[in-house]
Design a protein around this motif. Structure first.
Motif, short mmCIF file in Angstrom:
data_model
loop_
_atom_site.label_atom_id
_atom_site.label_comp_id
_atom_site.label_asym_id
_atom_site.label_seq_id
_atom_site.Cartn_x
_atom_site.Cartn_y
_atom_site.Cartn_z
N SER A 96 -0.09 8.02 11.74
CA SER A 96 -0.72 9.37 11.31
C SER A 96 -0.68 10.49 12.29
O SER A 96 -0.94 11.50 12.17
CB SER A 96 -2.06 8.91 10.84
OG SER A 96 -2.95 9.14 11.75
N TYR A 115 3.68 0.71 8.44
CA TYR A 115 3.26 0.56 6.83
C TYR A 115 3.88 1.65 6.00
O TYR A 115 4.15 1.44 5.13
CB TYR A 115 1.74 0.56 6.94
CG TYR A 115 1.19 0.52 5.49
CD1 TYR A 115 1.30 -0.50 4.79
CD2 TYR A 115 0.56 1.69 5.04
CE1 TYR A 115 1.00 -0.76 3.56
CE2 TYR A 115 0.30 1.57 3.54
CZ TYR A 115 0.59 0.27 2.98
OH TYR A 115 0.23 0.26 1.69
N ASN A 116 4.05 2.81 6.77
CA ASN A 116 4.64 4.07 5.67
C ASN A 116 6.08 3.46 5.25
O ASN A 116 6.39 3.88 4.05
CB ASN A 116 4.64 5.48 6.46
CG ASN A 116 3.09 5.72 6.45
OD1 ASN A 116 2.35 5.56 5.47
ND2 ASN A 116 2.73 6.20 7.73
N GLU A 122 -2.26 3.18 -4.59
CA GLU A 122 -2.31 2.98 -2.85
C GLU A 122 -2.79 1.68 -2.62
O GLU A 122 -2.32 0.90 -1.80
CB GLU A 122 -3.00 3.98 -2.22
CG GLU A 122 -2.28 5.42 -2.31
CD GLU A 122 -1.12 5.55 -1.42
OE1 GLU A 122 -0.62 4.39 -0.54
OE2 GLU A 122 -0.43 6.51 -1.33
N GLU A 179 -6.44 5.68 4.41
CA GLU A 179 -5.93 4.33 4.49
C GLU A 179 -6.90 3.20 5.02
O GLU A 179 -6.73 1.95 4.55
CB GLU A 179 -4.70 4.29 5.35
CG GLU A 179 -3.34 4.90 5.00
CD GLU A 179 -3.44 6.37 5.03
OE1 GLU A 179 -4.46 6.93 5.26
OE2 GLU A 179 -2.54 7.19 4.50
N LYS A 221 5.71 0.05 2.90
CA LYS A 221 5.00 0.34 1.87
C LYS A 221 6.11 0.84 0.38
O LYS A 221 5.73 0.50 -0.63
CB LYS A 221 3.78 1.17 1.67
CG LYS A 221 4.20 2.68 1.94
CD LYS A 221 2.57 3.15 1.30
CE LYS A 221 3.01 4.92 1.20
NZ LYS A 221 1.88 5.57 0.93
N LYS A 222 7.35 1.74 1.02
CA LYS A 222 8.03 1.94 0.12
C LYS A 222 8.74 0.97 -0.80
O LYS A 222 9.18 1.09 -2.11
CB LYS A 222 9.41 2.82 0.58
CG LYS A 222 9.04 3.98 1.58
CD LYS A 222 10.12 4.74 2.23
CE LYS A 222 9.53 5.92 2.77
NZ LYS A 222 10.25 6.18 4.01
N VAL A 253 -0.54 2.14 10.63
CA VAL A 253 -0.31 3.59 9.95
C VAL A 253 -0.05 4.53 10.63
O VAL A 253 -0.91 4.83 11.54
CB VAL A 253 -1.39 3.68 9.00
CG1 VAL A 253 -1.61 4.98 8.25
CG2 VAL A 253 -1.99 2.45 7.93
#
Ligand code: ATP
Ligand code: MG
Length: 643
Positions: free
Chosen positions: A219, A234-235, A115, A143, A238-239, A217
């Motif tokens: 959430s 971000y999610n 991560e 995070e 980041k992939k 992020v």
């Protein structure tokens, strides 16, 4: 000082402590007789270096120039993660406990590695380079730790701003250190209520033209505005990021982070910490002050936005390969048993919190504690303010069942790590005393003429010698660094706090020197009078300040917050005044006493006496910076209800 209790050292039959009393004295002697030799040995033991340093220390307090391990090369994220992968890849590095008690996550060292690398690569992809400043404005989700470690991995300098701060406070901090990237979340959640982080960030950024990237992020599924040019989900982003990122080789004196102090005393300062000395100091204090052992589950309840969160949720524990708990919530949600329930749920063995939380939970009654088991607990800690002996006893007796040592740790954002504290297994306990200096820490007490006082004494608390965790500068204002800490007592680091040393060499922090009272020529710390008040069964919390008094020079003005179910009355007032006179002496008798439903506190829970002083002095026009106040409405109410 009123009569003092001493509890003998508590020995835990299952653990040999790292440090016993003889070892403490022996190592302490070594650490002050030949500091460079001592720190060099510790630096080899606690830190992995890519290249050795050229000189252990080079310090000149007269110029405010401080360096440790210069020329040594290392990376903090490597030390907190990669070097543990050989033995601990599957061990849990972070336990995350949600605000909602049904939510938790367990992150292994291998996952942490992946991560952090992805986050580091994401920052690089948006142009972040070594030396750039990155602002982090996040809730307490894993995070926030990934983001900090990702910055450390690529040599960017993070500036974490507490998620409870306003857009205005965020803006000031972003501008002061010229951050061009902001990491935030859609929203946070505390005590069941959403905190609109992204909306706050949008507001702050309307006056920060240099910020080109906002990593968000998601959430909370919150409804947020979106700026296509600037905002990055971000999610999603980041992939495409690799789970490998070579750690940047950093010099021991390269900046690691900037952190703005909480602001109990004035305009926030961008405290600058560097890489090598800070990492060594936090790792070592974490191990010895908490007697951290391999199978411990460690929990520090601070927020990542404070130095305690930096040093003792993330850097110190992770450098030692510990399992550290990250808590999103608050002590009283869903109920005032929450802390103790989390301890039982995750088998927490080391628990570190603040007096403000202890006092609040104490006021809520014993049952919320005693109905939980707490069998896993081994060591209890306190930080942030002087802990009143009354609160200490409650923590010790009710929470700790007299079987767990309490480490009352005195330190500051500026010191990077714990400076004065008992060590479990090595220090007898005196409720209310931070006790003895840590290795390499050389405190002294000075009188008003800057003369060092011997033996039992009371004065300004200074340090005679540097330690590796010491701050190196104030961001962008080295002169202010010198002026604030080294000008008043040349040749010393001045902490700004007052302290008393007893005949056993134990230190008792009396509060900030700005808060010291001078009543008819007698100098008194606020902590002692407050502690006497809290001893009274009707009192939950008290704050004491001085105000101009024709005869005495200064009069004593006290604000008293009563226990749940108590009513303020003239009788109770007289009773409390008499109680203080009896506990300390007639000289400490309060001149004025005001009942208050709430006291003004910083967002980290510290009482802001400088504001109370203005209320007491009737000088509310000059109340000063209130941007770090948790509940601004509290002040208006105090002024309205003033005597
Ligand atoms: P600012 O410097 O902006 O006014 P602050 O001093 O509250 O903010 P911190 O660095 O978090 O910010 O707090 C350090 C101060 O907290 C110490 O100087 C001391 O006054 C107090 N403190 C911390 N721990 C203890 C302790 N164990 N006992 C007594 N006081 C403590
Ligand atoms: Mg301070």
């Amino acid at each position: 000082m009123s009569e003092v209790k001493t509890y003998p050292i508590i020995n835990n039959p299952q653990y040999e402590p790292h440090i016993d009393e003889d070892t403490y004295h022996r190592m302490y002697q070594q650490s002050v007789l030949d500091p460079d030799k001592f720190w060099s040995r510790m630096a080899h033991q606690f830190v992995d270096w890519f290249e050795p340093w050229e000189e252990v220390s080079n310090v000149d307090f007269n110029k405010a120039e401080i360096s440790w391990f210069k020329g040594g090369k290392l990376n903090v994220s490597y030390n907190c993660i990669d070097r543990h992968l050989k033995d601990k890849a599957e061990q849990t590095a972070i336990i995350w406990e949600g605000d909602n008690p049904e939510q938790q996550r367990y992150i292994s060292y291998q996952e942490l590695h992946d991560e952090v690398c992805r986050f580091a690569n994401a920052l690089k992809a948006r142009g972040v380079k070594k030396g750039d400043r990155v602002c982090i404005y996040m809730p307490m989700i894993p995070e926030v730790g990934y983001a900090m470690l990702a910055c450390a991995r690529i040599g960017a300098v993070h500036s974490v701003v507490f998620g409870g701060f306003s857009p205005e406070a965020l803006k000031t901090r972003i501008l002061d250190s010229d951050c061009q990237v902001l990491i935030t979340a859609d929203a946070g959640v505390r005590g069941g209520k959403q905190v609109p982080l992204k909306a706050n960030a949008d507001e702050a950024l309307s006056s920060c033209p240099n910020v080109h990237t906002v990593m968000v992020v998601k959430s909370q599924n919150a409804d947020i505005a979106w700026n296509e040019q600037r905002d990055v989900d971000y999610n999603e982003f980041k992939k495409d990021m690799e789970a490998e990122c070579t750690p940047e080789v950093m010099d021991a004196e390269d900046p690691l982070f900037i952190l703005y102090t909480s602001g109990s005393t004035g305009k926030p300062k961008g405290v600058l910490h560097t890489t090598g000395g800070y990492l060594l100091y936090t790792a070592m204090t974490h191990k010895y002050v908490f007697d951290y052992q391999d199978d411990d589950i460690y929990w520090c309840t601070a927020d990542a936005g404070w130095i305690t969160g930096h040093s003792y949720i993330f850097y110190g524990p992770l450098a030692n390969g510990a399992t550290t708990l990250v808590f999103e919530g608050v002590p009283n949600y869903p109920s005032t048993s929450r802390f103790w329930e989390v301890i039982d749920k995750h088998n927490v063995s080391i628990f570190y919190t603040a007096p403000t939380a202890i006092r609040a939970l104490m006021a809520a009654g014993d049952e919320a504690v005693t109905k939980t088991s707490r069998q896993s607990l081994r060591v209890l800690g306190s930080v942030g303010e002087p802990i009143n002996p009354e609160a200490w006893e409650w923590y010790f007796n009710v929470v700790g069942e007299q079987r767990r040592p309490i480490v009352d740790t005195w330190w500051q954002t500026e010191t990077g790590g714990i400076m004065i504290s008992p060590l479990p297994g090595a220090t007898p306990l005196k409720p209310g005393s931070a006790s003895r200096p840590f290795f390499g820490v050389q405190p002294a007490l000075l009188d008003v003429d800057a003369k060092e006082l011997d033996g039992a004494a009371n004065g300004s608390l200074v340090m005679k010698h540097s330690w590796p965790g010491q701050m190196r500068s104030i961001w962008g204002d080295h002169q202010r660094f010198y002026d604030t800490y080294f000008s008043q007592f040349p040749g010393y680091y001045f902490s700004g706090d007052g302290a008393e040393r007893d005949a056993d060499g134990f230190y008792w922090i009396t509060g900030r020197m700005d808060d010291v009272l001078n009543v008819s020529g007698h100098r008194m710390g606020t902590a002692e009078i407050e502690s006497a008040l809290v001893l009274h069964p009707a009192v939950a919390e008290a704050a004491v300040v001085g105000y101009p008094h024709d005869i005495k020079g200064q009069g004593i003005y006290v604000f008293v917050n009563l226990m749940q179910g108590q009513q303020g009355s003239e009788e109770l007032k007289s009773e409390l005044v008499a109680h203080v006179a009896k506990e300390i002496g007639p000289i400490a008798k309060p001149d004025k006493l005001q009942f208050a439903d709430d006291l003004p506190k910083t967002r980290s829970g510290k009482i802001m006496r400088r504001i109370l002083r203005k209320v007491a002095e009737d000088d509310v026009e000059n109340i000063g910076d209130t941007s770090t106040l948790a509940e601004p409405a509290v002040v208006a109410k105090l002024i309205r209800e003033k005597l």
